[in-house]
Design a protein around this motif. Structure first.
Motif, PDB file in Angstrom:
ATOM      1  N   VAL A  53       1.307   8.178  -3.675  1.00 18.56           N
ATOM      2  CA  VAL A  53       2.312   7.552  -2.814  1.00 18.56           C
ATOM      3  C   VAL A  53       3.035   6.456  -3.585  1.00 18.56           C
ATOM      4  O   VAL A  53       2.478   5.804  -4.470  1.00 18.56           O
ATOM      5  N   LYS A  54       4.294   6.244  -3.239  1.00 14.19           N
ATOM      6  CA  LYS A  54       5.113   5.208  -3.867  1.00 14.19           C
ATOM      7  C   LYS A  54       4.939   3.893  -3.108  1.00 14.19           C
ATOM      8  O   LYS A  54       4.475   3.864  -1.971  1.00 14.19           O
ATOM      9  N   ASP A  55       5.348   2.806  -3.739  1.00  8.10           N
ATOM     10  CA  ASP A  55       5.202   1.481  -3.136  1.00  8.10           C
ATOM     11  C   ASP A  55       5.919   1.379  -1.802  1.00  8.10           C
ATOM     12  O   ASP A  55       5.428   0.750  -0.859  1.00  8.10           O
ATOM     13  N   GLU A  56       7.100   2.010  -1.708  1.00  8.49           N
ATOM     14  CA  GLU A  56       7.865   1.921  -0.465  1.00  8.49           C
ATOM     15  C   GLU A  56       7.242   2.715   0.681  1.00  8.49           C
ATOM     16  O   GLU A  56       7.644   2.593   1.841  1.00  8.49           O
ATOM     17  N   GLU A  57       6.247   3.531   0.374  1.00  9.32           N
ATOM     18  CA  GLU A  57       5.554   4.307   1.408  1.00  9.32           C
ATOM     19  C   GLU A  57       4.287   3.606   1.907  1.00  9.32           C
ATOM     20  O   GLU A  57       3.562   4.153   2.730  1.00  9.32           O
ATOM     21  N   ILE A  58       4.028   2.403   1.411  1.00  5.68           N
ATOM     22  CA  ILE A  58       2.796   1.692   1.736  1.00  5.68           C
ATOM     23  C   ILE A  58       3.083   0.527   2.672  1.00  5.68           C
ATOM     24  O   ILE A  58       4.050  -0.207   2.478  1.00  5.68           O
ATOM     25  N   LYS A  69       1.086  -2.808   4.933  1.00  6.78           N
ATOM     26  CA  LYS A  69      -0.106  -3.653   4.914  1.00  6.78           C
ATOM     27  C   LYS A  69      -0.745  -3.684   6.294  1.00  6.78           C
ATOM     28  O   LYS A  69      -0.044  -3.629   7.308  1.00  6.78           O
ATOM     29  N   ALA A  70      -2.057  -3.757   6.310  1.00 13.03           N
ATOM     30  CA  ALA A  70      -2.776  -3.736   7.588  1.00 13.03           C
ATOM     31  C   ALA A  70      -4.084  -4.512   7.454  1.00 13.03           C
ATOM     32  O   ALA A  70      -4.612  -4.690   6.352  1.00 13.03           O
ATOM     33  N   PHE A  87      -7.132  -0.549  12.468  1.00 12.68           N
ATOM     34  CA  PHE A  87      -6.277  -1.472  11.734  1.00 12.68           C
ATOM     35  C   PHE A  87      -5.160  -2.027  12.611  1.00 12.68           C
ATOM     36  O   PHE A  87      -4.699  -1.378  13.551  1.00 12.68           O
ATOM     37  N   VAL A  88      -4.724  -3.231  12.272  1.00 18.45           N
ATOM     38  CA  VAL A  88      -3.505  -3.807  12.832  1.00 18.45           C
ATOM     39  C   VAL A  88      -2.468  -3.781  11.715  1.00 18.45           C
ATOM     40  O   VAL A  88      -2.660  -4.394  10.661  1.00 18.45           O
ATOM     41  N   ILE A  89      -1.370  -3.038  11.932  1.00 24.33           N
ATOM     42  CA  ILE A  89      -0.323  -2.943  10.912  1.00 24.33           C
ATOM     43  C   ILE A  89       0.570  -4.169  10.991  1.00 24.33           C
ATOM     44  O   ILE A  89       1.012  -4.571  12.069  1.00 24.33           O
ATOM     45  N   LEU A  90       0.835  -4.765   9.838  1.00 21.22           N
ATOM     46  CA  LEU A  90       1.661  -5.961   9.756  1.00 21.22           C
ATOM     47  C   LEU A  90       2.981  -5.626   9.080  1.00 21.22           C
ATOM     48  O   LEU A  90       2.995  -5.135   7.938  1.00 21.22           O
ATOM     49  N   ASP A 146       7.385  -9.730   9.519  1.00 20.78           N
ATOM     50  CA  ASP A 146       6.483 -10.712  10.126  1.00 20.78           C
ATOM     51  C   ASP A 146       5.826 -11.588   9.056  1.00 20.78           C
ATOM     52  O   ASP A 146       5.736 -12.807   9.189  1.00 20.78           O
ATOM     53  N   LEU A 147       5.375 -10.937   7.982  1.00 23.73           N
ATOM     54  CA  LEU A 147       4.727 -11.679   6.900  1.00 23.73           C
ATOM     55  C   LEU A 147       5.709 -12.616   6.217  1.00 23.73           C
ATOM     56  O   LEU A 147       5.362 -13.738   5.855  1.00 23.73           O
TER      57      LEU A 147
END
Length: 276
Positions: A55-60, A62-63, A71-74, A78-79
């Protein structure tokens, strides 16, 4: 010296524009991993365990895993809002304490503080204040999106910021297993141990301590390089994937099949006419 952070430190109504510089550096000898068979460097890829694909970085995203497999996806937005809210604040010295009141277990990383173009006078004022009072400042700072607790002190006429752990980041010593309780020590053994300490007691001189392992490792590397023993040249050309190789083979085979044996047909026709 590279600047890792730029902002200001304040105590009371005094504001000091400063720059932060790493005071230490890692001198570990970095070793690469090569494939033993062909000496090609080993690379690491980000692979999805579910899809079994890279997977590429843009497909990842954070959670936070609040319980097993949940998981809670962030969102990055928001970050970013939290980071901006923290980074907009100037570093403020909250308290002044004595350095000896802080156990070294709290210390994490050291930075030098240098004054920005307009901060020299206030910089000198804080430095002189810390020297005269014999105190250090307790402050908070946000570095790389992480809020840090820190102390500000004087080291060789330079203001130094020591990032320290928050109390809840230091594990309780009571949780360490197999620590012996109060036991009777033989007086003779204690006296002998204290004599040994007296004999080895000296003033601290950091220049007398060296990394013997790193020195030996570099000597080994340099010797092998000089002898040409164990040195290899890495081939950076990547082989074609199997599916591409198979495709090219199939295309070549197809071309071979479509070639017409024109030369043989002409010869056969000529011979037939002569025989007639």
């Amino acid at each position: 010296m590279h600047t890792v952070w730029k902002g200001s430190i304040s105590f009371g109504l005094v504001n000091i524009p400063v720059k932060l510089h790493a005071a230490t550096e890692n001198k570990d000898v970095k070793l690469r991993q090569l494939h033993k068979e062909c000496h090609t460097p080993i690379s690491y890829k980000k692979v999805c365990e579910g899809c079994q694909k890279e997977v590429k970085d843009e497909e990842i995203v954070k959670a936070y895993e609040y319980t097993k497999n949940k998981f809670v996806i962030l969102d990055e937005e928001d970050l970013e809002n939290i980071r901006k809210e923290a980074e907009d604040k100037a570093v403020q010295i909250i308290d002044f304490v004595k350095l000896e009141e802080i156990d070294p277990i709290y210390f994490e990383k050291t930075y030098y503080l240098s004054p920005d173009t307009t901060g020299a006078k206030a910089y000198v004022l804080l430095r002189k204040t810390l020297e005269e009072s014999g105190k250090i400042g307790i402050a908070k700072i946000t570095i790389r999106a992480k809020e840090q607790l820190a102390i500000v002190r004087v080291y060789k006429n330079t203001l130094v910021m020591e990032v320290i752990h928050f109390p809840d980041e230091v594990r309780d010593a009571k949780d360490v297993p197999n620590i012996p309780g109060v036991e009777t020590v033989v007086q003779k053994e204690l006296e002998t141990a204290l004599m040994l300490v007296d004999q080895l007691t000296t003033e601290f001189d950091p220049t007398k301590y060296t990394d013997d392992y790193r020195t030996a490792l570099m000597q080994l590397i340099e010797a092998k390089q000089a002898e040409g023993n164990g040195t290899v040249t890495v081939n950076n050309k990547r082989p074609l994937p199997d599916n591409v190789t198979d495709l090219m083979s199939a295309l070549q085979a197809s071309l071979d099949k479509t070639k017409k044996p024109t030369t043989r047909k002409k010869r056969t026709t000529t011979r037939t006419k002569k025989n007639a």
